[in-house]
Design a protein around this motif. Structure first.
Motif, PDB file in Angstrom:
ATOM      1  N   VAL A   1      72.223   0.074  19.756  1.00  0.00           N
ATOM      2  CA  VAL A   1      72.040   0.603  18.583  1.00  0.00           C
ATOM      3  C   VAL A   1      73.462   0.204  17.706  1.00  0.00           C
ATOM      4  CG1 VAL A   1      72.787   2.965  17.435  1.00  0.00           C
ATOM      5  CG2 VAL A   1      71.370   2.852  19.457  1.00  0.00           C
ATOM      6  N   GLY A   2      74.309  -0.221  18.204  1.00  0.00           N
ATOM      7  CA  GLY A   2      75.482  -0.808  17.617  1.00  0.00           C
ATOM      8  C   GLY A   2      75.053  -2.255  16.917  1.00  0.00           C
ATOM      9  N   GLY A   3      74.461  -2.950  17.618  1.00  0.00           N
ATOM     10  CA  GLY A   3      74.046  -4.225  16.847  1.00  0.00           C
ATOM     11  C   GLY A   3      73.073  -3.915  15.589  1.00  0.00           C
TER      12      GLY A   3
ATOM     13  N   LEU B   1      79.955   5.227  19.662  1.00  0.00           N
ATOM     14  CA  LEU B   1      78.801   6.471  19.748  1.00  0.00           C
ATOM     15  C   LEU B   1      78.199   6.714  21.076  1.00  0.00           C
ATOM     16  CD1 LEU B   1      76.428   4.933  16.997  1.00  0.00           C
ATOM     17  CD2 LEU B   1      77.877   6.970  16.719  1.00  0.00           C
ATOM     18  N   PHE B   2      78.425   5.928  21.957  1.00  0.00           N
ATOM     19  CA  PHE B   2      77.564   6.226  23.331  1.00  0.00           C
ATOM     20  C   PHE B   2      78.951   6.061  24.548  1.00  0.00           C
ATOM     21  CE2 PHE B   2      73.977   5.010  20.716  1.00  0.00           C
ATOM     22  CZ  PHE B   2      73.147   6.011  21.157  1.00  0.00           C
TER      23      PHE B   2
ATOM     24  N   TYR C   1      73.038  -9.900  17.887  1.00  0.00           N
ATOM     25  CA  TYR C   1      74.437  -9.528  18.166  1.00  0.00           C
ATOM     26  C   TYR C   1      74.340  -8.725  19.538  1.00  0.00           C
ATOM     27  CZ  TYR C   1      75.605 -10.947  13.497  1.00  0.00           C
ATOM     28  OH  TYR C   1      75.742 -11.289  12.278  1.00  0.00           O
ATOM     29  N   SER C   2      73.352  -7.664  19.315  1.00  0.00           N
ATOM     30  CA  SER C   2      73.087  -7.072  20.641  1.00  0.00           C
ATOM     31  C   SER C   2      73.190  -7.824  21.754  1.00  0.00           C
ATOM     32  CB  SER C   2      71.894  -6.051  20.482  1.00  0.00           C
ATOM     33  OG  SER C   2      72.158  -5.423  19.397  1.00  0.00           O
ATOM     34  N   LEU C   3      72.467  -8.790  21.883  1.00  0.00           N
ATOM     35  CA  LEU C   3      72.176  -9.558  23.062  1.00  0.00           C
ATOM     36  C   LEU C   3      73.388 -10.267  23.530  1.00  0.00           C
ATOM     37  CD1 LEU C   3      68.954 -11.616  22.564  1.00  0.00           C
ATOM     38  CD2 LEU C   3      69.358  -9.829  24.356  1.00  0.00           C
TER      39      LEU C   3
ATOM     40  N   VAL D   1      80.241  -4.517  17.174  1.00  0.00           N
ATOM     41  CA  VAL D   1      78.953  -4.097  17.647  1.00  0.00           C
ATOM     42  C   VAL D   1      79.441  -3.140  18.929  1.00  0.00           C
ATOM     43  CG1 VAL D   1      77.011  -4.369  19.175  1.00  0.00           C
ATOM     44  CG2 VAL D   1      77.436  -5.860  16.997  1.00  0.00           C
ATOM     45  N   LEU D   2      80.474  -3.591  19.671  1.00  0.00           N
ATOM     46  CA  LEU D   2      80.821  -2.854  20.938  1.00  0.00           C
ATOM     47  C   LEU D   2      81.652  -1.643  20.636  1.00  0.00           C
ATOM     48  CD1 LEU D   2      81.632  -5.834  23.073  1.00  0.00           C
ATOM     49  CD2 LEU D   2      79.938  -4.129  23.677  1.00  0.00           C
TER      50      LEU D   2
END
Lengths: 300, 356
Positions: A247-249, A291-292, A21-23, A233-234
């Motif tokens: 991190v979300g992923g 988070l970020f 998912y992060s990708l 995730v985002l």
């Protein structure tokens, strides 16, 4: 003891699935950072890229050549998007841009299916989707080689992107554009070139993500729906943060896998389908910027 | 709408439009059209989807909240209606419809809550949750499907006051009456204070709030009414068009279609919902017919549906660039060009010029 080991396995599988998912999310962040555009089409780009790649291989191109050709194709897609969609809609509201990228998503996924057909393809990267024997024997953990490869690829991509952002002239220009496009243009930073670069980079990230997804689940339309999970995730990681996407992923991957394994059986399974979105809602209520992410400040 | 009259004053044009449309819907169509195909494949789905699109208009076109979960609320309405008909047999069908809408509205309020804190794509993700959650819930809890294992449940017959409406034309009339009533209500609401509050929130929520409009009320109202309309539309869609109930029929693809209906039809207009629904529904039919006529079935149906996606996506982009107000606005422009005096005079003047 085996139960704890099993729990670790679930968490690890979740983390590694999460990097997939992060990708997808990573491509999204790239575009958002440079142009403050929510690119809903990132999932469609993943599907478009990997279907084209498999299509070129079916035409008889060797692996490496097919990869290079697809990279050029994704650059062309980025160029066309920049000229035909983004430029005419420059300075429109965020919602308009988002709707336009929804349209773009349908164009890309339709085009890919019209050209290459709709049947499910298998993609063999030479990395097996089975537990690595050495780890299974010595540590008693069943970890898929493909998952590990995805994790490594994600890490490498992130390091490369982070280095590009920090140390190259293009990266500096990109950060300037992200900060204030008008000011950046006025001091001579070529906005269009930067945009083209960013969309091309997002296209290449989409290709890599698509290849890893495709090797696991087959190259098929369902990839587009899977890629939608990059959105929660985002929200958890923050739209403008590369570490956030990772991190979300990881969080989404771990939460959906543990819920599915430990809670799912009570409801007949399928919790994975909505759990990430509901988790995202709770995140939105608690920390809307992720988070970020940078704090969202709206001025009147 | 506290102290204001529910019914407002209408211009002569409104009345004329209303009379013409009613005559078309309830006299011309039932008298002229005899083939079942037109009722069951074109008119009924068109009206049902237009109703859902009105719901999407409330929340997106009027209140400016980007939502993407209309099909989820439609599913809630459809299965609510099925269960009410199943478990409370004496309930008249119109009341079942009403309660289905209300149940969908409850979901609308629940999943509309995040709109109080977020907007744009954030809200879209929150509404996606409703889409996936509602479909999953119906699918996994057997009670909603009356523990039917076949997966496809036949919808009950529509019985109103002891008379059953089973032929396509009768079903069309039921749908047309419901859609007429709800459309009149929608026009009144959107022209009245409710709609003006929504538009104020859409155009600038902070200014609206400082003028004393309660954002909480306006947004939740929009979500509730939107889900109500979608719920009723879903129930009608299942009972008169699909004639069966299956959660898959209300997947995210349908939500996207309804989103496209309002964008292409024209954001913030009620007739845009009807135009958009007609366009999205009819275009694939036309494309299929043309595809078959020109290429004699050489093009695969899946390829045609892929081309359809490309065309819809491209049209969204083209309309956002050149005419963000959609087909409804094009229609307005055409009308003013055809019927207003001045442009005709200008055209006449332009015609004379080359001669003189």
């Amino acid at each position: 003891m085996t139960e704890i080991l099993f729990f670790f396995e679930v968490v690890l599988a979740g983390m590694l699935a999460g990097t997939m998912y992060s990708l997808v999310a990573l491509g999204f962040v790239l575009i958002y950072k440079a142009s403050a555009t929510f690119n809903f089409a990132q999932g469609a780009m993943v599907f478009f890229a990997v279907l084209s790649f498999v299509g070129f291989m079916e035409l008889g191109l060797p692996f490496a050549l097919a990869f290079v050709v697809t990279v050029f194709l994704m650059i062309a897609v980025g160029y066309a998007t920049e000229r035909l969609v983004l430029e005419p809609l420059m300075s429109q509201s965020e919602d308009t841009m988002l709707m336009a990228t929804i349209g773009l998503a349908f164009v890309l996924q339709g085009l890919a299916q019209a050209v290459w057909g709709v049947e499910v393809r298998r993609l063999d990267l030479g990395i097996g989707d089975f537990p690595i024997p050495w780890v299974a024997e010595n540590l008693g953990l069943f970890v898929s080689a493909l998952d590990v490869a995805a994790g490594v690829v994600a890490a490498v991509l992130i390091v490369i992107l982070a280095l590009l952002f920090r140390f190259t002239k293009m990266g500096l220009g990109l950060r300037a554009v992200a900060d204030d496009p008008g000011a950046a243009a006025s001091i001579g930073i070529p906005l269009k070139t930067i945009m083209l670069m960013v969309w091309s980079a997002a296209g290449i990230v989409a290709l890599v993500a698509g290849m890893l997804w495709g090797a696991r689940a087959g190259v098929q339309f369902a990839l587009v729906d899977l890629a939608l999970k990059a959105l929660p995730v985002l929200i958890i990681g923050g739209f403008s943060s590369i570490p956030g996407a990772i991190v979300g992923g990881l969080i989404i991957g771990v939460v959906e896998k543990t819920l599915e394994v430990y809670v799912g059986p009570f409801f007949g399974g399928g919790i994975e389908g909505w759990a990430p979105y509901v988790l995202a809602i709770f995140f939105l209520l608690w920390r809307p910027e992720g988070l970020f992410g940078e704090k969202i400040i709206r001025r009147v | 709408m506290h102290d204001k009259p529910l019914f407002m004053t209408y211009s002569r044009g409104d009345v004329a439009n209303f009379v013409v449309l009613m005559a078309l819907a309830f006299a011309v169509v039932p008298l002229m059209i005899e083939t079942d195909y037109w009722y069951s494949s074109i008119l009924i789905p068109w009206l049902c989807l237009a109703l859902a699109a009105i719901g999407q208009q409330f929340v997106m076109g009027y209140a400016g909240q980007l939502a993407l979960g209309a099909a989820g609320f439609m599913a809630a309405g459809a299965f609510a209606c099925y269960n009410i008909e199943l478990r409370i047999p004496w309930m008249p069908f119109p009341l079942s419809l009403l309660f289905s809408g209300l149940i969908a509205a409850a979901f609308g309020v629940l999943f509309g809550l995040p709109s109080l804190r977020v907007r744009g794509i954030y809200l879209m993700v929150a509404t996606l949750a409703s889409q996936f959650f509602i479909i999953w819930m119906i699918d996994k809890f057997g009670w909603f499907k009356n523990y039917d294992s076949s997966g496809i449940i036949t919808a009950q017959d529509i019985v109103i006051a002891g008379r059953s409406f089973t032929s396509p034309m009768e079903m069309y009339l039921v749908v047309a009456v419901v859609v007429t009533v709800l459309t009149i209500l929608a026009v009144n609401m959107t022209r009245g204070s409710v709609g003006r509050n929504w538009m104020a929130v859409r155009d600038m929520d902070i200014a609206a709030e400082s003028m004393g409009i309660s954002l909480l009320r306006a947004k939740l109202q929009a979500f509730a009414l939107s889900a109500f309309y979608c719920g009723v539309a879903g129930a009608l869609f299942a009972f008169t068009y699909l004639k069966s109930l299956e959660p898959v029929a209300f997947d995210i693809k349908l939500s996207f279609q309804i989103l496209f209906m309002v964008i292409l039809g024209g954001l913030g207009t009620i007739n845009g919902a009807f135009i958009g629904a007609g366009f999205i529904l009819l275009f694939p039919v036309v494309l299929n017919t043309v595809g078959n006529a020109w290429f004699h079935g050489m093009i695969d149906a899946t390829i045609i549906s892929a081309i359809e996606q490309v065309v819809f996506g491209a049209l969204i982009i083209v309309f956002l660039i050149y005419e963000p107000l959609g087909i409804a606005k094009l229609w307005e422009n055409l009308k003013s060009r055809l019927f207003s005096r001045r442009p005709v005079a200008e055209a006449a003047a332009a015609k004379q010029e080359p001669a003189g």
